[in-house]
Design a protein around this motif. Structure first.
Motif, PDB file in Angstrom:
ATOM      1  N   LEU A 125      19.192  21.510  55.198  1.00 51.09           N
ATOM      2  CA  LEU A 125      20.496  22.180  55.222  1.00 51.09           C
ATOM      3  C   LEU A 125      21.194  21.842  56.544  1.00 51.09           C
TER       4      LEU A 125
ATOM      5  N   THR B   9      23.621  20.617  51.634  1.00 51.31           N
ATOM      6  CA  THR B   9      22.169  20.410  51.531  1.00 51.31           C
ATOM      7  C   THR B   9      21.834  19.068  50.888  1.00 51.31           C
TER       8      THR B   9
ATOM      9  N   ALA C 141      14.191  20.580  51.150  1.00 51.58           N
ATOM     10  CA  ALA C 141      15.642  20.600  51.407  1.00 51.58           C
ATOM     11  C   ALA C 141      15.923  20.537  52.901  1.00 51.58           C
TER      12      ALA C 141
END
Length: 291
Positions: A189, A119, A187
């Motif tokens: 990922l 991440t 974020a």
């Protein structure tokens, strides 16, 4: 006279009278011929000549006619006029106002960090202090095969196989930002784990960090619509007067315009602000001298 006869008769015929007289109980009557009685009667008979105008009021209204004359000298020339001039100019002041503005946050204002696994986290420095009304984000990768999950401000979605992806950010509405401070964190990922190889996802996560920080092979921009407090310039017209004498010593005779008004503009904070037509003029106030 009658009183004297009565006294003499009582003295001859009454023992009691004689006894009372002997003990001093009978007083000698006052004679009408006494000197002080005579003097009083004399004053009474001459009252008209002493006082005069008896029976009349002793105070009378009198009409008096009198005139006073005072000479005044005026040391001014009454044919001379004196004038004051008033000139208008534009100044102004700032007032706080609430405005709605749209900001574009470039990739250079984002900060990216790698969590050591798959991440890349990110956030940006707020361009202004205020409340977010709406927001959106755009993400670009030169590598169109990048596959990642995107989570930020109400969005939890996966990218599609293309270079540019974008999302509206519903969770941003109502967020309070402070200029220069960081936004809430988002974020990315990485999901490029072919055949379940987690190491490949970690490898692409590190590439994502490098590309985003470089800003050439990948970048992110955010668009914010915010309600912010701003300062607004408000123009004021100020009159400056020049008077070579005291106006209290004269009487205003007339007012005349010696330079007509016009529309002026001022530049404040690189903004052109129009003035007020008809006010920026020069006036001449003429006074008669007083004495």
């Amino acid at each position: 006279m009658q009183v004297a006869l009565q006294v003499e008769r009582g003295r001859r015929h009454s023992v009691n009278f004689r006894t009372a007289e002997r003990f001093g109980l009978i007083q000698e009557p006052i004679s009408p011929d006494a000197p002080f009685i005579k003097a009083s009667q004399d004053v009474q008979s001459r009252a008209d000549t002493i006082i005069g105008k008896t029976g009349q009021t002793q105070c009378e209204a009198q009409n008096i006619s009198r005139s006073e004359f005072t000479n005044y000298t005026c040391e001014r020339d009454l044919l001379v006029e004196q004038a004051c001039t008033r000139t208008a100019s534009i100044t102004g002041h700032y007032e706080n106002t609430t405005v709605t503005r749209t900001y574009t946050v470039p990739n250079s204002d984002f900060t990216y960090t790698y969590d050591g696994n798959k991440t890349v986290n990110f956030s940006f420095r707020a361009p202004a202090t205020g409340t977010v009304l709406s927001a959106s984000v755009a993400v670009h990768f030169n590598d169109k095969n990048m596959y990642y999950g995107f989570s930020w401000w109400g969005v939890n979605a996966d990218s599609v196989a293309k270079r540019d992806n974008g999302w509206a950010l519903p969770g941003a509405a109502g967020a309070a930002l402070t200029a220069g401070q960081y936004s809430p964190q988002g974020a990315m990922l990485n999901k490029n784990c072919l055949s379940g190889k987690q190491s490949r996802c970690r490898e692409y996560a590190q590439k994502t960090l490098s590309w985003m920080q470089g800003g050439t092979q990948a970048w992110m921009t955010a668009t914010l619509t915010m309600q912010v407090t701003d300062k607004k310039w408000v123009p004021d017209v100020v009159w400056n007067e020049s008077c070579p004498f005291s106006k209290s010593e004269g009487t205003l005779k007339k007012t005349e315009c010696i330079e007509p008004g016009s529309t002026k503009t001022v530049v404040v904070d690189r903004c052109v602000i129009p003035g007020h037509a008809g006010l920026l003029e020069v006036q001449r106030h003429v006074y008669d001298p007083g004495c």
